[in-house]
Each structure stands twice: as C-alpha cells, then as structure tokens.
Design an enzyme around this catalytic site. Structure first.
Site, PDB file in Angstrom:
ATOM      1  N   ARG A  64       3.454  -3.006  -4.720  1.00 38.30           N
ATOM      2  CA  ARG A  64       4.389  -1.877  -4.743  1.00 38.30           C
ATOM      3  C   ARG A  64       4.835  -1.528  -6.157  1.00 38.30           C
ATOM      4  O   ARG A  64       5.474  -0.494  -6.364  1.00 38.30           O
ATOM      5  CB  ARG A  64       5.630  -2.200  -3.902  1.00 38.30           C
ATOM      6  CG  ARG A  64       5.360  -2.383  -2.416  1.00 38.30           C
ATOM      7  CD  ARG A  64       6.623  -2.828  -1.702  1.00 38.30           C
ATOM      8  NE  ARG A  64       7.724  -1.916  -1.959  1.00 38.30           N
ATOM      9  CZ  ARG A  64       8.970  -2.296  -2.263  1.00 38.30           C
ATOM     10  NH1 ARG A  64       9.257  -3.589  -2.387  1.00 38.30           N
ATOM     11  NH2 ARG A  64       9.920  -1.416  -2.464  1.00 38.30           N
ATOM     12  N   LYS A  65       4.535  -2.351  -7.136  1.00 38.15           N
ATOM     13  CA  LYS A  65       5.013  -2.162  -8.500  1.00 38.15           C
ATOM     14  C   LYS A  65       4.033  -1.353  -9.348  1.00 38.15           C
ATOM     15  O   LYS A  65       2.829  -1.584  -9.300  1.00 38.15           O
ATOM     16  CB  LYS A  65       5.262  -3.503  -9.184  1.00 38.15           C
ATOM     17  CG  LYS A  65       6.317  -4.369  -8.520  1.00 38.15           C
ATOM     18  CD  LYS A  65       6.480  -5.679  -9.259  1.00 38.15           C
ATOM     19  CE  LYS A  65       7.547  -6.560  -8.619  1.00 38.15           C
ATOM     20  NZ  LYS A  65       7.709  -7.845  -9.354  1.00 38.15           N
ATOM     21  N   ASP A 116      12.509   9.472 -17.810  1.00 42.22           N
ATOM     22  CA  ASP A 116      12.550   9.065 -16.411  1.00 42.22           C
ATOM     23  C   ASP A 116      11.856  10.100 -15.527  1.00 42.22           C
ATOM     24  O   ASP A 116      11.150   9.753 -14.571  1.00 42.22           O
ATOM     25  CB  ASP A 116      14.000   8.882 -15.972  1.00 42.22           C
ATOM     26  CG  ASP A 116      14.117   8.363 -14.548  1.00 42.22           C
ATOM     27  OD1 ASP A 116      13.465   7.354 -14.234  1.00 42.22           O
ATOM     28  OD2 ASP A 116      14.859   8.964 -13.756  1.00 42.22           O
TER      29      ASP A 116
END
Length: 261
Positions: free
Chosen positions: A225-226, A180
């Site tokens: 936005r992705k 992450d």
C-alpha cells in the site's frame, strides 16, 4: 427511532461513498471516457482518480487550461508538454502520447459521475484549497502532466500575489501545498485513492512571486500500500533548485473513509 435515524444516515453516506468510488477507473484502461483527477478537501489530503462522461452538462470549468494571467513562460511550457500529449489519429486510432494533461476542478465531487450536480447539494460552498480564488492569477496557477511510462509527473506552477510569505516571495506553506498536490496527484494516478502519510521538505532558495517554476516528481518505489515519491522544485531552465522533498502515500479504502468504517 434514534437508532433508525442513525442507520438511515449511515446508509446515505455509504451510498454517496459507493457512488464516488464507482467513478474510479484506470487512466490506461478506460479510453471511452475522459479520466479526471480529484482531491477530497475534507478529512485530510485524500485523492482519487475518477471519470466524468462527456454527455453530462453543464461541464465544470477546467482550471488547468490557459488564461490571461499566465506568463509567456508558463504558456510556452504548457505548449511544450501539451504537444506531447496523445490525440486522435487517422481511422479512429488513438495516440496516447508521452504525457497526459490532468484536468483540475474546484470541487472533488466534480470528478465523479454526476459530480457537477452533487457539488450543488453536498456542502455547496466548499472549494478545493488550491482552486478557491475567483481572481485569475491571484493564487495558485498550475497545470499537471503525467508520464506513466517513466513514472514521472511535472507541474508548471505560477504563484500569485495572494501567496506571499517573505516580502516579494512565495510563502513556504504555499510551496508545501503544491508539493503535496503534485506528489499526491502522482500517487493517485498509480493507486487511487491515496492519503499523505509523510512529507519531508527542504527549502533551498526562495521563489519570487509571479515566477514560473517546475515541480517534478518521480515514483521511487512501491511496497504494498506504500508509495515513495521524490520531488523537486526548480527554475524552468533547471539551473536553480528551490525546494526538494520526499513523500510517502498510502492507498486507502475510499468508501470506508466516508462512512467511518
């Protein structure tokens, strides 16, 4: 009176959000200042790219620099990628290089202009999850390099003894944290700030404690936005696949997140 106090607090929060947001700059378009990468430790995995002028003092500790706990393999790989980073050339010209090393601090606030001082006023005891151990080599030891031309990011990671899961091996949660961290770092370089929307992880083989591994991410595509990013964790010679993952990040309005708007 209560309404006035509420408005005053909202104004203070909005001012802090504006201060942090104004520190956001592009890695490629601001050569006069040192570009930094940060993580907002509260409210979810939010990340943003900010700048810290060199004239600010004291200077925060950069945890991505080598220390005595680093293995010979980690030092070798650091030198390999660091040697491909840009630097100053003759007559004041700048060589951007193939890779850029990203500094790493123990507070998100330290990436903002004046953040060293802000970090002493705003939740002074808070620490970034991956940089919260005073003992070198006990937890997360890592350094991240980014290659914007090739849409790639690589992290050299060495797991300390406090990250144990199965006996002698790294905890799956620690591996997920690093995935992450690396994919989010990569996304924030592309479009800051961002928030993790989805993270899918497949564990293939355990990582022995103390081993040095490579965590590599690649920007697969971008839709508004992705941002879709793939990632893999391998042995340093690439012969063993430890973990692979895919991630989705969304660019967000940082000031709205801080103010609740």
């Amino acid at each position: 009176m209560k309404a006035a106090i509420t408005r005053h607090r909202a104004d203070m929060t909005r001012s802090l959000g504006g201060l942090l947001f104004r520190g956001v700059h592009s890695l490629a378009t601001v050569p006069a200042v040192r570009t930094q990468l940060g993580h907002l430790a509260s409210g979810g995995p939010i990340r943003t790219v900010m700048t810290l002028p060199s004239f600010l003092s004291p200077k925060p500790r950069d945890f991505s620099l080598p220390n005595s706990s680093w293995s010979s393999e980690m030092l070798r790989l650091h030198e390999h990628y660091n040697s491909q980073c840009g630097g100053e050339m003759e007559e004041g010209e700048e060589d951007r290089g193939l890779w850029l090393r990203l500094p790493s601090y123990n507070r998100s606030l330290k990436y903002a202009t004046g953040g060293v001082y802000l970090s002493k006023m705003v939740q002074a005891n808070a620490r970034l999850f991956t940089r919260n151990s005073r003992e070198q080599g006990a937890g997360f030891e890592y350094v991240v390099f980014v290659n914007k031309k090739e849409n790639r990011c690589v992290c050299i990671f060495q797991a300390g003894h406090l990250l144990e899961g199965p006996p002698g091996c790294v905890h799956g949660g620690a591996i997920a944290t690093m995935i992450d961290t690396v994919t989010g770092t990569h996304a924030s370089v592309v479009s800051r700030p961002v928030m993790t929307a989805n993270l899918n992880i497949n564990y293939r083989s355990p990582i022995p404690l103390g081993n040095t591994v490579l965590i590599e991410s690649h920007l697969d595509s971008r839709e508004g936005r992705k941002m879709f990013i793939s990632c893999k964790v391998t042995s340093t010679d690439g012969s063993k696949l430890h973990t692979e993952a895919t991630a989705l990040f969304l660019s967000v309005n940082f000031s709205h997140l801080l103010t609740g708007g």
